[in-house]
Design an enzyme around this catalytic site. Structure first.
Site, short mmCIF file in Angstrom:
data_model
loop_
_atom_site.label_atom_id
_atom_site.label_comp_id
_atom_site.label_asym_id
_atom_site.label_seq_id
_atom_site.Cartn_x
_atom_site.Cartn_y
_atom_site.Cartn_z
N HIS A 50 42.98 34.84 40.47
CA HIS A 50 42.16 33.79 41.07
C HIS A 50 41.68 34.25 42.45
O HIS A 50 42.17 35.24 43.00
CB HIS A 50 42.95 32.47 41.18
CG HIS A 50 44.13 32.53 42.10
ND1 HIS A 50 45.42 32.57 41.64
CD2 HIS A 50 44.21 32.55 43.45
CE1 HIS A 50 46.24 32.60 42.67
NE2 HIS A 50 45.54 32.60 43.78
P1 TYD Z 1 49.51 29.58 40.85
O1 TYD Z 1 48.84 29.55 42.17
O2 TYD Z 1 48.66 29.46 39.62
O3 TYD Z 1 50.40 30.89 40.74
P2 TYD Z 1 49.92 32.43 40.57
O4 TYD Z 1 48.52 32.50 41.05
O5 TYD Z 1 50.90 33.21 41.37
O6 TYD Z 1 50.03 32.81 39.13
O7 TYD Z 1 50.61 28.43 40.85
C1 TYD Z 1 51.51 28.25 39.78
C2 TYD Z 1 51.87 26.78 39.71
O8 TYD Z 1 52.48 26.33 40.91
C3 TYD Z 1 50.64 25.90 39.49
O9 TYD Z 1 51.02 24.87 38.58
C4 TYD Z 1 50.38 25.28 40.84
C5 TYD Z 1 51.75 25.25 41.48
N1 TYD Z 1 51.72 25.43 42.93
C6 TYD Z 1 52.05 24.37 43.77
O10 TYD Z 1 52.36 23.25 43.32
N2 TYD Z 1 52.03 24.56 45.12
C7 TYD Z 1 51.70 25.77 45.67
O11 TYD Z 1 51.71 25.90 46.92
C8 TYD Z 1 51.34 26.85 44.80
C9 TYD Z 1 50.95 28.20 45.35
C10 TYD Z 1 51.37 26.63 43.44
#
Ligand code: TYD
Length: 135
Positions: A50
């Site tokens: 992302h």
């Molecule tokens: P995501 O940002 O998609 O993780 P990555 O990019 O590392 O694969 O986040 C994973 C999950 O955690 C998603 O459901 C959103 C949640 N999340 C939060 O609730 N708070 C946060 O600060 C972050 C970064 C993620």
């Protein structure tokens, strides 16, 4: 501000171990509004996929080895994080992928904003279009 850069933190090391302090607006070029860490990731797994419209972050590999890919339509940079003394600053509008190379790797993230799903772009083609319009 560069779109991404490595920052070397100080290290207080003695026979009892090491300590690295990080303060907002000093080592980190923004106000830290959120901290999170990613752990329990099997080796070989890649996360991220992302970009963020506004968010600035610092990524620190506290333990293990994590390969960060930062890319746009025209560039593809790979940065290996394997030293808790080193942070990777990532500015807005840059696509990132994080590959966990070793078991028990831990990625600490310092972020400039609270969590906001509307700041994410989770599709690379959408990101390329957004970046073209907002660079
Ligand atoms: P995501 O940002 O998609 O993780 P990555 O990019 O590392 O694969 O986040 C994973 C999950 O955690 C998603 O459901 C959103 C949640 N999340 C939060 O609730 N708070 C946060 O600060 C972050 C970064 C993620």
């Amino acid at each position: 501000m560069k779109r991404f850069k490595l920052i070397e933190f100080s290290q207080h090391k003695d026979e009892y171990g090491s300590l690295t302090p990080i303060e907002e607006n000093k080592e980190v070029p923004f106000r830290i509004r959120r901290v999170y860490y990613i752990y329990d990731v099997d080796n070989g797994i890649t996360r991220g996929y992302h970009s963020h419209k506004k968010l600035e972050q610092i990524l620190i590999c506290l333990s293990g080895e994590i390969e960060i890919t930062l890319k746009s339509r025209d560039e593809n940079n790979k940065i290996l994080l394997d030293n808790p003394k080193v942070g990777l600053y990532i500015g807005p509008n840059l696509w990132r992928e994080m590959k966990f190379i070793r078991n028990n790797s831990i990625l600490l993230v310092l972020a400039s904003e609270l969590y906001d799903e509307s700041d994410y772009i989770r599709n690379f083609d959408d990101y390329v279009i957004y970046k073209g319009d907002n660079d």
